[in-house]
Design a protein around this motif. Structure first.
Motif, mmCIF file in Angstrom:
data_model
loop_
_atom_site.group_PDB
_atom_site.id
_atom_site.type_symbol
_atom_site.label_atom_id
_atom_site.label_comp_id
_atom_site.label_asym_id
_atom_site.label_seq_id
_atom_site.Cartn_x
_atom_site.Cartn_y
_atom_site.Cartn_z
ATOM 1 N N GLY A 122 0.804 -1.251 0.016
ATOM 2 C CA GLY A 122 -0.114 -0.002 -0.126
ATOM 3 C C GLY A 122 0.842 1.296 0.003
ATOM 4 N N ASP A 123 0.200 2.470 0.493
ATOM 5 C CA ASP A 123 1.065 3.562 0.289
ATOM 6 C C ASP A 123 0.888 4.093 1.804
ATOM 7 O OD1 ASP A 123 0.715 3.732 -2.425
ATOM 8 O OD2 ASP A 123 -1.132 4.192 -2.391
ATOM 9 N N ALA A 124 1.945 5.047 2.353
ATOM 10 C CA ALA A 124 2.009 5.621 3.414
ATOM 11 C C ALA A 124 1.861 7.223 3.374
ATOM 12 C CB ALA A 124 3.406 5.191 4.125
ATOM 13 N N HIS A 125 1.249 7.831 4.049
ATOM 14 C CA HIS A 125 0.923 9.367 4.163
ATOM 15 C C HIS A 125 1.013 10.013 5.545
ATOM 16 C CE1 HIS A 125 -1.287 8.172 0.331
ATOM 17 N NE2 HIS A 125 -2.148 7.240 1.186
ATOM 18 N N ASP A 126 1.789 10.966 5.641
ATOM 19 C CA ASP A 126 1.913 11.521 6.798
ATOM 20 C C ASP A 126 0.865 12.906 6.487
ATOM 21 O OD1 ASP A 126 3.258 10.210 8.708
ATOM 22 O OD2 ASP A 126 5.085 10.622 7.556
ATOM 23 N N VAL A 127 -0.221 12.971 7.319
ATOM 24 C CA VAL A 127 -1.058 14.043 7.056
ATOM 25 C C VAL A 127 -1.536 14.965 8.269
ATOM 26 C CG1 VAL A 127 -2.125 13.011 5.138
ATOM 27 C CG2 VAL A 127 -3.004 12.580 7.482
ATOM 28 N N GLN A 128 -1.664 16.150 8.213
ATOM 29 C CA GLN A 128 -2.357 17.148 9.306
ATOM 30 C C GLN A 128 -3.686 17.222 9.165
ATOM 31 O OE1 GLN A 128 0.540 18.575 7.688
ATOM 32 N NE2 GLN A 128 1.767 16.997 8.876
ATOM 33 N N MET A 129 -4.540 16.658 10.016
ATOM 34 C CA MET A 129 -5.988 16.604 9.794
ATOM 35 C C MET A 129 -6.274 18.252 10.566
ATOM 36 S SD MET A 129 -9.067 14.666 11.606
ATOM 37 C CE MET A 129 -9.170 15.374 12.937
ATOM 38 N N THR A 130 -7.085 18.827 9.781
ATOM 39 C CA THR A 130 -7.593 20.092 10.010
ATOM 40 C C THR A 130 -9.136 20.246 10.269
ATOM 41 O OG1 THR A 130 -7.176 21.095 7.849
ATOM 42 C CG2 THR A 130 -5.748 21.615 9.258
ATOM 43 N N GLY A 131 -9.764 20.602 11.297
ATOM 44 C CA GLY A 131 -10.932 20.729 11.394
ATOM 45 C C GLY A 131 -11.899 19.272 11.408
ATOM 46 N N GLY A 132 -11.632 18.355 12.111
ATOM 47 C CA GLY A 132 -12.328 17.337 11.861
ATOM 48 C C GLY A 132 -13.781 17.564 12.587
ATOM 49 N N GLY A 135 -13.459 19.250 15.798
ATOM 50 C CA GLY A 135 -12.724 20.664 15.544
ATOM 51 C C GLY A 135 -11.066 20.483 15.934
ATOM 52 N N ALA A 136 -10.697 19.290 16.010
ATOM 53 C CA ALA A 136 -9.345 18.730 16.667
ATOM 54 C C ALA A 136 -8.432 18.822 15.445
ATOM 55 C CB ALA A 136 -9.358 17.467 17.117
ATOM 56 N N HIS A 137 -7.240 19.180 15.671
ATOM 57 C CA HIS A 137 -6.191 19.138 14.732
ATOM 58 C C HIS A 137 -5.176 18.070 15.257
ATOM 59 C CE1 HIS A 137 -6.808 23.260 12.561
ATOM 60 N NE2 HIS A 137 -7.820 23.293 13.852
ATOM 61 N N ALA A 138 -4.956 17.282 14.179
ATOM 62 C CA ALA A 138 -3.874 16.244 14.586
ATOM 63 C C ALA A 138 -3.006 15.851 13.537
ATOM 64 C CB ALA A 138 -4.929 14.921 14.888
ATOM 65 N N ASP A 139 -1.638 15.506 13.963
ATOM 66 C CA ASP A 139 -0.754 14.958 13.227
ATOM 67 C C ASP A 139 -1.128 13.383 12.995
ATOM 68 O OD1 ASP A 139 0.381 17.249 12.459
ATOM 69 O OD2 ASP A 139 2.063 16.984 14.139
ATOM 70 N N LEU A 140 -1.223 12.976 11.823
ATOM 71 C CA LEU A 140 -1.744 11.528 11.558
ATOM 72 C C LEU A 140 -0.592 10.855 10.717
ATOM 73 C CD1 LEU A 140 -5.405 11.719 10.764
ATOM 74 C CD2 LEU A 140 -4.410 11.169 13.116
#
Ligand code: ADP
Length: 484
Positions: A122-132, A135-140
């Motif tokens: 598969g693939d790997a992605h480092d993402v920063q979730m904004t506004g779930g 309302g949390a911000h998270a490094d995923l």
């Protein structure tokens, strides 16, 4: 694994349904018979396939080990190539040389997919979730896993029993699925040899099961079975639609490789010495019983008469005959049912005023042979122009320019294959974009490679086989998300 072995072996297979005769299309005599496996056999096969899948005996095996087994399958295909060719040619009536020619390619197909066993990732992605939603911000940190679907039902037609069976099994095996293969009731013989080859190569029990039965019994039960995760089907568009309906019960995924009414465009500037014989054999080969056969030929007006004459010459000189008849390049249709269907289209055309330039009749001998048929003066609304005939019948129409050629080429509900013959390469590639077709061949026909995906536009199919897309057909994607 001789021919006699397979003719006897199929009689011994357990079954609870009707007795199914297997007819030699060259002599019209019965070769052997078997008993339809019945619906209970489908339940058993699904349970076995599920047990094999859940145990991880195949999907959990290291990819390199699975690849080694698949290479052994390829070696055994080569070892048994003559037996397989003899059995398939007897069962379908195709020339022995053609049946033989398919075998090296089936072995290579296995080697190709053996290579994929170690490359499913598969693939790997480092993402920063904004506004779930919170309302949390998270490094995923996220990644995807490619996982086999599970138990797959594979229903195949009679026109290329060995080749189509391996084409279904190899990618499913590389993906780690368990397969239940149902060959066509007309041509189940070589599938018994495939079973033997897989066992001899060391494929664990339950990874591949062959079911011999009718479409309306075994096939329909498989398509509707709640324990089947995906159906891969090659056959007519009509049966494909029935399979889609049957699959809705558990919303199983469906792969469809269906019919075609493939256009062939021949331009004034084409190399006619190559184009004419290729276009002729592009429809007459295997008596037109191939989904990619070019059954509608369009010719630019300047060379129209020459092309019609050339096609007619091939139709009148190519030798038809049984698998071992000296010089025979084309065999019979598969069955009386198919003969009746093909002649029905031709007779309907004759009544409607279509010009039969040559052919239009069955041969005056035993066997389901139809003289290669060239039709002109065809109305584009006619059934024989719109529907797949699956016989050695071609319609030829003239065109003046690209727009007219493309309009006529795209004028059916199918979209499987299309061909352009021209020495103007720019035009060839422009047309490749405009043709509504899953495959376009330029200055060649009947070409294929395992690495190249095959799929149908419009009502010619859903999904893809062969190449990377072919293994992806048997894999689903799981996304995993981790908070860092
Ligand atoms: P035909 O034999 O009329 O040309 P196809 O070529 O589409 O039909 O058949 C391809 C395969 O589909 C065969 O294995 C056949 O047994 C199977 N089949 C036919 N009808 C059904 C059905 N209703 N459900 C599942 N499979 C079917």
């Amino acid at each position: 694994m001789t021919l006699q072995w397979v003719l006897d072996e199929i009689r011994k297979r357990p079954g609870t349904g009707e007795v199914v005769p297997i007819i030699d299309p060259v002599t019209e005599e019965q070769l052997t018979e078997f008993t339809d496996c019945g619906a209970a056999a489908v339940d058993e096969a699904v349970a076995r396939a599920r047990a094999a899948f859940d145990s991880g005996v195949w999907r959990g095996m290291p990819g390199s080990e699975r690849a080694r087994i698949m290479w052994r399958v390829a070696d055994l295909i080569e070892q048994y190539a003559d037996d397989l060719a003899e059995i398939d040619s007897l069962n379908t009536g195709m020339p022995l040389a053609q049946a033989r020619a398919i075998m090296p390619s089936s072995a290579e197909l296995f080697r190709y997919y053996a290579g994929w066993c170690t490359k499913v990732d598969g693939d790997a992605h480092d993402v920063q979730m904004t506004g779930g939603i919170s309302g949390a911000h998270a490094d995923l940190h996220t990644y995807t896993l490619k996982e086999p679907y599970g138990v797959v039902g594979q229903i195949i037609p009679w026109n290329g029993p060995v080749f189509i069976a391996w084409g279904k099994l190899a990618p499913a095996m590389a993906a780690g699925c368990s397969s239940i293969l149902k060959p066509a009731e007309e041509t189940p013989l070589s599938a018994l040899v495939l079973e033997k080859i897989l066992a001899e190569a060391g494929v664990p029990e339950g990874v591949v099961t062959v079911l011999t039965g009718y479409g309306h019994t075994a096939g329909a039960a498989l398509a509707a079975h709640p324990g089947v995760d995906k159906i891969a089907f090659t056959g007519s568009t009509e049966v494909g639609k029935q399979i889609v309906h049957a699959a809705t019960g558990n919303l199983k995924k469906v792969l469809l490789e269906l019919g075609g009414k493939s256009p062939v465009l021949i331009y004034d500037d084409a190399d006619l010495k190559t184009a004419i014989p290729m276009a002729a054999m592009g429809i007459f080969v295997h008596s037109g019983q191939g989904c990619i056969c070019g059954s509608r030929i369009f010719v630019q007006r300047g060379v129209y008469d020459r092309v019609v004459e050339g096609l007619t010459k091939v139709a009148d000189t190519v030798k038809l005959g049984g698998p071992k008849e000296e010089g025979a390049a084309i065999g019979p249709l598969i069955s009386q049912k198919q003969l009746t269907r093909v002649m029905g289209f031709i007779d309907e055309g004759k009544e409607a005023g279509v010009e039969v330039v040559t052919g239009g009749h069955r041969l005056d001998r035993r066997g389901y042979f139809v003289h290669p048929t060239v039709l002109t003066n065809v109305d584009r609304g006619m059934r024989l122009y719109q529907q797949e005939i699956f016989g050695p019948v071609v319609t030829v129409l003239p065109f003046d320019d690209d727009d007219e050629a493309v309009t006529m080429a795209n004028d059916t509900t199918y979209g499987l294959a299309a061909t352009v013959w021209t020495t103007n390469l720019g035009r060839a590639h422009r047309l490749a974009k405009r043709l509504e077709s899953g495959t376009v061949t330029l200055n060649c026909q009947l070409v294929f490679d395992h690495a190249v995906p095959v799929g149908g536009y419009k009502q010619s199919g859903w999904g893809y086989e062969y190449g990377r897309a072919g293994i992806e057909t048997y894999l689903q994607t799981k996304s995993v998300l981790t908070q860092l």
